[in-house]
Scaffold this motif. Structure first.
Motif, PDB file in Angstrom:
ATOM      1  N   HIS A  38       1.185  -1.148   0.135  1.00  0.00           N
ATOM      2  CA  HIS A  38       0.247  -0.193   0.111  1.00  0.00           C
ATOM      3  C   HIS A  38       0.886   1.273  -0.431  1.00  0.00           C
ATOM      4  N   LYS A  39       2.027   1.205   1.465  1.00  0.00           N
ATOM      5  CA  LYS A  39       2.989   1.871   0.761  1.00  0.00           C
ATOM      6  C   LYS A  39       3.297   2.872  -0.428  1.00  0.00           C
ATOM      7  N   GLU A 236      -9.330   4.033   0.775  1.00  0.00           N
ATOM      8  CA  GLU A 236      -8.483   5.163   1.172  1.00  0.00           C
ATOM      9  C   GLU A 236      -9.826   6.234  -0.201  1.00  0.00           C
ATOM     10  N   ALA A 237      -9.328   6.093  -1.215  1.00  0.00           N
ATOM     11  CA  ALA A 237      -9.992   7.566  -2.659  1.00  0.00           C
ATOM     12  C   ALA A 237     -10.780   7.450  -2.468  1.00  0.00           C
ATOM     13  N   THR A 322      -2.612   4.715   5.697  1.00  0.00           N
ATOM     14  CA  THR A 322      -2.103   6.033   5.364  1.00  0.00           C
ATOM     15  C   THR A 322      -2.348   6.992   6.021  1.00  0.00           C
ATOM     16  N   LEU A 323      -3.720   6.979   6.662  1.00  0.00           N
ATOM     17  CA  LEU A 323      -4.778   7.885   7.793  1.00  0.00           C
ATOM     18  C   LEU A 323      -4.039   7.768   9.069  1.00  0.00           C
ATOM     19  N   ARG A 324      -3.957   6.463   9.112  1.00  0.00           N
ATOM     20  CA  ARG A 324      -3.723   5.708  10.872  1.00  0.00           C
ATOM     21  C   ARG A 324      -4.907   5.162  11.922  1.00  0.00           C
ATOM     22  N   TYR A 362      -8.864  10.077   1.011  1.00  0.00           N
ATOM     23  CA  TYR A 362      -7.616  11.295   0.858  1.00  0.00           C
ATOM     24  C   TYR A 362      -7.686  11.322  -0.502  1.00  0.00           C
ATOM     25  N   GLN A 363      -6.755  12.563  -0.121  1.00  0.00           N
ATOM     26  CA  GLN A 363      -6.935  13.441  -2.152  1.00  0.00           C
ATOM     27  C   GLN A 363      -6.561  12.575  -2.587  1.00  0.00           C
TER      28      GLN A 363
END
Length: 368
Positions: A38-39, A236-237, A322-324, A362-363
């Motif tokens: 993912h990262k 996330e998107a 991403t946002l944890r 997520y942007q």
């Protein structure tokens, strides 16, 4: 019935992919780990085998008119070499599938559909052929598909082609590109919220192109990525997944996909129901939520009001890499859809506190 494999199956095993059954396909859920993969896609570049996706050719003089009737978006706006995202609805407004429409010419299109829906979609397309002068051909078994995604995707892919990839805009494609010696269709599309490309090619070329991409991306930190990261990235998107955020019982308006429904279009399957739903007001909506207490919200878990009434259900939930933080998407009664509304998620036997937040977790970083 034995599971289907893609042309990259042996490569997945060689790369240490953990293989699972995904709608009858043997595909890697992960290699090094979902969070690592993912990262890599968010920060560098990742490579996915998406050869299980379905591809359907629509050819003939009525191709555009026929597709216009099938889908909610407006295919007439497309130029040649342009791609359109749309929903395909039943007459009751429920969703048959979401899909990409690739326009080659006014009488030749390629529709890319979900792997789990190929047979159902084809039946629906054929049932709706009526008097349209079109040929509908399932070419899914002839095409492999590789997705290269992430901020460094263009940099890596450019090493394998003389074609200037910077000239392919978001949601456009080029056919007959030479990628590492293979003839490919390349579109600037993806399912991760990042810049990237999807590469359609013959089975016999898939392994070589995949390996060449891995080599070309070594310095950039390329990683093979599995279905697990594909799901956390799209979630996330806020990109919908069929069977989660959308299905035959959920309309595009309830799923927050009204942008892709052109109600001013002449006529399409489900239009009357959707027009009525918009006029009368949408009774339930897709919302984002954040967990305030410990607990992972899973697909299908009940959403309860603070008074203890059932008001909806979770469509997807994860601890966001991403946002944890632990977030989710849910379909809830519209009166519980305002930001900051307190809700509870039924996690196994206990109610866990959560609140409604914007579903724009997520942007997206597409190259416009």
């Amino acid at each position: 019935m034995s599971q289907k494999t893609t042309a990259l199956f042996n490569l997945h095993q060689k790369l240490g992919g953990k293989i699972v059954d995904f709608n009858g396909w043997s595909l890697p859920i992960q290699y090094e780990g979902i969070t690592v993969e993912h990262k890599a896609v968010r920060e560098a570049v990742g490579l996915f085998d998406v050869s299980h996706m379905g591809e359907v050719e629509v050819k003939g003089k009525d191709a555009e008119a026929y597709i216009q009737k099938l889908i909610t978006n407006d295919v007439a706006t497309l130029a040649n070499n342009q791609v359109l995202y749309s929903l395909m609805c039943y007459h009751n407004g429920g969703i048959v599938d979401d899909l990409l429409v690739y326009r080659f010419t006014a009488d030749y299109f390629l529709l890319v559909i979900n792997a789990s829906n190929i047979d159902k979609d084809l039946k629906w397309m054929r049932d709706n052929q009526m008097n349209y002068q079109v040929e509908v051909n399932n070419v899914s078994d002839k095409i492999s598909e590789i997705a290269i995604q992430g901020p460094k995707a263009e940099l890596v892919l450019q090493k394998l082609t003389d074609y200037d990839l910077a000239t392919i805009n978001f949601f456009y494609f080029r056919d007959n590109l030479n990628i590492a010696g293979a003839n490919c269709l390349v579109s600037r599309t993806g399912y991760t919220g990042e810049d990237g490309f999807e590469i359609y090619l013959k089975h016999q070329d898939a392994e070589k192109v995949y390996e060449e991409l891995m080599k070309a991306g070594e310095k950039e930190g390329i990683k093979p990525a599995g279905l697990g990261a594909r799901d956390t990235l799209r979630f996330e998107a806020t990109l919908p997944l069929y069977g989660n955020e959308i299905n035959e019982d959920i309309t595009p308006l309830e799923a927050g996909l009204g942008f892709f429904v052109k109600l001013d279009k002449h006529s399409f399957n489900g239009k009357d129901v959707l027009v009525k739903q918009k006029e009368e007001g949408i009774k339930r909506r897709l919302v984002g939520f954040e967990m305030l207490d410990k607990g992972i919200p899973r697909h299908g878990y009940q959403v309860m009001s603070d008074k203890g009434d059932e008001v909806g259900f979770v469509t997807t939930g994860y601890q966001s890499p991403t946002l944890r933080k632990t977030i989710g998407l849910a379909i809830v009664s519209s009166k519980y859809s305002d930001i900051e509304t307190p809700i509870n998620i039924q996690v196994r036997n206990k109610l866990v506190k959560a609140k409604v937040i914007s579903k724009k977790f997520y942007q997206k970083k597409y190259k416009k």
